[in-house]
Design a protein around this motif. Structure first.
Motif, PDB file in Angstrom:
ATOM      1  N   ASP A  10      -5.813  31.337  15.192  1.00  0.00           N
ATOM      2  CA  ASP A  10      -7.266  31.284  15.029  1.00  0.00           C
ATOM      3  C   ASP A  10      -7.799  29.893  14.737  1.00  0.00           C
ATOM      4  O   ASP A  10      -8.958  29.605  14.972  1.00  0.00           O
ATOM      5  N   PHE A  11      -6.953  29.044  14.154  1.00  0.00           N
ATOM      6  CA  PHE A  11      -7.437  27.765  13.658  1.00  0.00           C
ATOM      7  C   PHE A  11      -6.950  26.623  14.540  1.00  0.00           C
ATOM      8  O   PHE A  11      -5.891  26.694  15.149  1.00  0.00           O
ATOM      9  N   GLN A  12      -7.756  25.570  14.545  1.00  0.00           N
ATOM     10  CA  GLN A  12      -7.418  24.388  15.334  1.00  0.00           C
ATOM     11  C   GLN A  12      -7.529  23.153  14.436  1.00  0.00           C
ATOM     12  O   GLN A  12      -8.383  23.099  13.545  1.00  0.00           O
ATOM     13  N   HIS A  13      -6.670  22.181  14.704  1.00  0.00           N
ATOM     14  CA  HIS A  13      -6.650  20.961  13.891  1.00  0.00           C
ATOM     15  C   HIS A  13      -6.284  19.798  14.798  1.00  0.00           C
ATOM     16  O   HIS A  13      -5.569  19.981  15.784  1.00  0.00           O
ATOM     17  N   HIS A  14      -6.775  18.598  14.455  1.00  0.00           N
ATOM     18  CA  HIS A  14      -6.476  17.424  15.271  1.00  0.00           C
ATOM     19  C   HIS A  14      -5.934  16.286  14.424  1.00  0.00           C
ATOM     20  O   HIS A  14      -6.267  16.149  13.255  1.00  0.00           O
ATOM     21  N   MET A  15      -5.136  15.474  15.061  1.00  0.00           N
ATOM     22  CA  MET A  15      -4.584  14.307  14.365  1.00  0.00           C
ATOM     23  C   MET A  15      -4.288  13.237  15.403  1.00  0.00           C
ATOM     24  O   MET A  15      -3.789  13.532  16.491  1.00  0.00           O
ATOM     25  N   LEU A  16      -4.619  12.019  15.054  1.00  0.00           N
ATOM     26  CA  LEU A  16      -4.367  10.888  15.934  1.00  0.00           C
ATOM     27  C   LEU A  16      -3.074  10.204  15.477  1.00  0.00           C
ATOM     28  O   LEU A  16      -2.887   9.968  14.277  1.00  0.00           O
ATOM     29  N   VAL A  17      -2.193   9.897  16.408  1.00  0.00           N
ATOM     30  CA  VAL A  17      -0.952   9.199  16.043  1.00  0.00           C
ATOM     31  C   VAL A  17      -1.261   7.724  15.822  1.00  0.00           C
ATOM     32  O   VAL A  17      -1.699   7.028  16.748  1.00  0.00           O
ATOM     33  N   ARG A  18      -1.056   7.281  14.589  1.00  0.00           N
ATOM     34  CA  ARG A  18      -1.355   5.912  14.207  1.00  0.00           C
ATOM     35  C   ARG A  18      -0.069   5.152  13.886  1.00  0.00           C
ATOM     36  O   ARG A  18       1.008   5.724  13.794  1.00  0.00           O
ATOM     37  N   GLN A  19      -0.215   3.856  13.695  1.00  0.00           N
ATOM     38  CA  GLN A  19       0.957   2.999  13.425  1.00  0.00           C
ATOM     39  C   GLN A  19       1.803   3.528  12.271  1.00  0.00           C
ATOM     40  O   GLN A  19       3.029   3.461  12.293  1.00  0.00           O
ATOM     41  N   GLU A  20       1.129   4.042  11.261  1.00  0.00           N
ATOM     42  CA  GLU A  20       1.864   4.460  10.074  1.00  0.00           C
ATOM     43  C   GLU A  20       2.726   5.689  10.302  1.00  0.00           C
ATOM     44  O   GLU A  20       3.516   6.047   9.441  1.00  0.00           O
ATOM     45  N   HIS A  21       2.564   6.359  11.442  1.00  0.00           N
ATOM     46  CA  HIS A  21       3.341   7.563  11.718  1.00  0.00           C
ATOM     47  C   HIS A  21       4.567   7.285  12.587  1.00  0.00           C
ATOM     48  O   HIS A  21       5.286   8.200  12.963  1.00  0.00           O
ATOM     49  N   LEU A  22       4.812   6.018  12.910  1.00  0.00           N
ATOM     50  CA  LEU A  22       5.841   5.690  13.898  1.00  0.00           C
ATOM     51  C   LEU A  22       7.111   5.148  13.274  1.00  0.00           C
ATOM     52  O   LEU A  22       7.068   4.416  12.290  1.00  0.00           O
ATOM     53  N   ASN A  23       8.243   5.469  13.880  1.00  0.00           N
ATOM     54  CA  ASN A  23       9.493   4.803  13.498  1.00  0.00           C
ATOM     55  C   ASN A  23       9.617   3.479  14.275  1.00  0.00           C
ATOM     56  O   ASN A  23       8.732   3.117  15.037  1.00  0.00           O
ATOM     57  N   GLN A  24      10.723   2.790  14.071  1.00  0.00           N
ATOM     58  CA  GLN A  24      10.828   1.447  14.655  1.00  0.00           C
ATOM     59  C   GLN A  24      11.006   1.465  16.166  1.00  0.00           C
ATOM     60  O   GLN A  24      10.969   0.415  16.810  1.00  0.00           O
ATOM     61  N   TYR A  25      11.230   2.648  16.754  1.00  0.00           N
ATOM     62  CA  TYR A  25      11.338   2.739  18.205  1.00  0.00           C
ATOM     63  C   TYR A  25       9.996   3.148  18.814  1.00  0.00           C
ATOM     64  O   TYR A  25       9.883   3.354  20.017  1.00  0.00           O
ATOM     65  N   GLY A  26       8.997   3.322  17.953  1.00  0.00           N
ATOM     66  CA  GLY A  26       7.659   3.593  18.457  1.00  0.00           C
ATOM     67  C   GLY A  26       7.336   5.063  18.652  1.00  0.00           C
ATOM     68  O   GLY A  26       6.283   5.391  19.180  1.00  0.00           O
ATOM     69  N   SER A  27       8.222   5.962  18.216  1.00  0.00           N
ATOM     70  CA  SER A  27       7.889   7.388  18.367  1.00  0.00           C
ATOM     71  C   SER A  27       7.550   8.000  17.008  1.00  0.00           C
ATOM     72  O   SER A  27       7.952   7.517  15.958  1.00  0.00           O
TER      73      SER A  27
END
Lengths: 122, 122, 122, 122, 122, 122
Positions: free
Chosen positions: E4-21
């Motif tokens: 029923d519910f929806q949520h959004h999130m933008l992938v930002r620099q702080e969410h990445l490991n050193q390989y960029g994922s």
């Protein structure tokens, strides 16, 4: 002195300055938390506040993806304070010999409910 | 010496330990960022790394809702390093005379593209 | 009107979108905190809530390593509210003339213990 | 106009001021991120920067444990910009009718690789 | 079952490991918050704690600038617990067909004021 | 199997829900970081992504001021993946016997530069 406790931290994008090296502040914030843990684990039921930072030296910079290993423990206990020693090693993601990056001592003071210094060994 | 720069911070829930007083680590992380800013503002185009923390002393605890006022600036510039002095005052939300809470010095070293120490005045 | 207070912030990786420029949200969160500080420093013992944001305009984008300088202060005080003006300059790490990047006004309402508007000058 | 997107956020300790109500800054940071998402989802391959905040009004305060429901979407698209409308409802943990807490409009400008305004519909 | 519910999130620099994922931990922290919201929205006035994570699988990695869309809702309600299903899609900034990236189930237990399990339908 | 690594974390205000107990999400984010560290420390030069979470169970809630002790290490290594076991103990600030609070297994997959699974032992 024995560094009884161990802690790990991964260097992430959010810890870097614009030249790509680790901000010292990320380490300083961490050693304060570790000093608090060392004191409370060693002297349960006591409340400690940060009093001073001694001999804090950054010896080698860390970079994205480096794994930081902290070894820390009570170095000395006085009447109303405790000195916590923290040493930090860098393990690079590519492997190789770990590098000593930081060491320092945090002085924590034992306080009562009014924030006044009190004996560590009550 | 002149403390040319000013900075403000509000003590929020996330900065508190379980006894309700400000973690020293929140201050230590902040002074590192301020030291970096003081050096880069004073010596644009230069890259600085944290080298050491000197004489860092916490003199009075801060609590939820306190407003922290930092005054900071270059204290001394050596050949390859700069000393940044940081002083912190507490302004309580209820008003009253501000209280000196923390002061210390951050030693920043000027480095080249390889992370090697280089002259501040190139 | 006088912008009595000054604040600094370093643009770090965590503040950037995927094109490398500063998220507006990082600035908006900051001006709210600064507005709260300006009101509480000016009117100690009063509680303020954010009521509205007026004329908030982003004039030039900031990038990694830029140093943001905020100048802020009470612009106008009404019966139950205060207008806080915030202006933001960019200082690039490479030096050069600072650039006006953002300005806006935050309207803060003075509230009592029940969250109801009350007179700023009690 | 249609508010096509929905977002949720739980009010946690870290979002509160010392009086226990939600900081406006937490909402302002969020609406900027949502505006960015709305533009990029609607116009893929385009880069948007925050240009201004219009008519942002806080209508009712939120407290610890409240669940915030954001409804947002493109309100209007101009030649080089888009207006994103964001409305926020409070759902209290105890239940009851949701309360309108905040609404506002974020103006996003479409920019090219040099940061210059460019047509949304290329 | 309905999400029923929806949520959004933008992938930002702080969410990445050193390989960029994207770090999986950023997703895991989010699904716990969403599970809490789904339970409290569905059963107002009830307190829920995380009990377990089931069948959590990461199916495709996300990168900087990707927009994450979460769809979530109560999958099943037992006597003292509720299962919340969370599915996550990746929308790339460049556009294209969304990709299923993660799905899993969080088991939440309904507890009373002493932290003991209690009936969801009181 | 041996849990070679140790990690510590202090439960702070920012980790708590409105009932005062630790959010599961704070633990889930942490075990992902620890799993990444365990894999990279054990297999330097390899890149790992989170693939799944298995058997993650929360057995006892933690509260403000509790000190969390994580013990973790490689449980099993397959051809292209590694299983990392994480166990978490609570040490209360008041002292007393530590309590088992959480355990689970994170499956990490070893990937090449294109994100495709590759042999752990190259």
């Amino acid at each position: 002195m024995s560094l009884d406790f161990q802690h790990h931290m991964l260097v992430r994008q959010e810890h870097l300055n614009q030249y790509g090296s680790l901000f010292g502040g990320a380490v300083l914030a961490m050693i304060d938390e570790l000093a608090f843990i060392a004191c409370t684990r060693t002297y349960p039921g006591r409340n400690f506040l940060t009093r001073a930072v001694l001999d804090a030296e950054f010896r080698a910079p860390a970079y994205l993806g480096d794994m930081l290993e902290f070894n820390f423990g009570i170095e000395h206990t006085g009447k109303t304070s405790a000195h916590v020693r923290v040493e930090m090693l860098i393990h690079e993601a590519e492997g190789g010999k770990p590098v000593r990056s930081f060491d320092g001592t945090v002085v924590m003071v034992c306080v009562d409910a009014h924030g006044e210094p009190t004996r560590v060994h009550g």
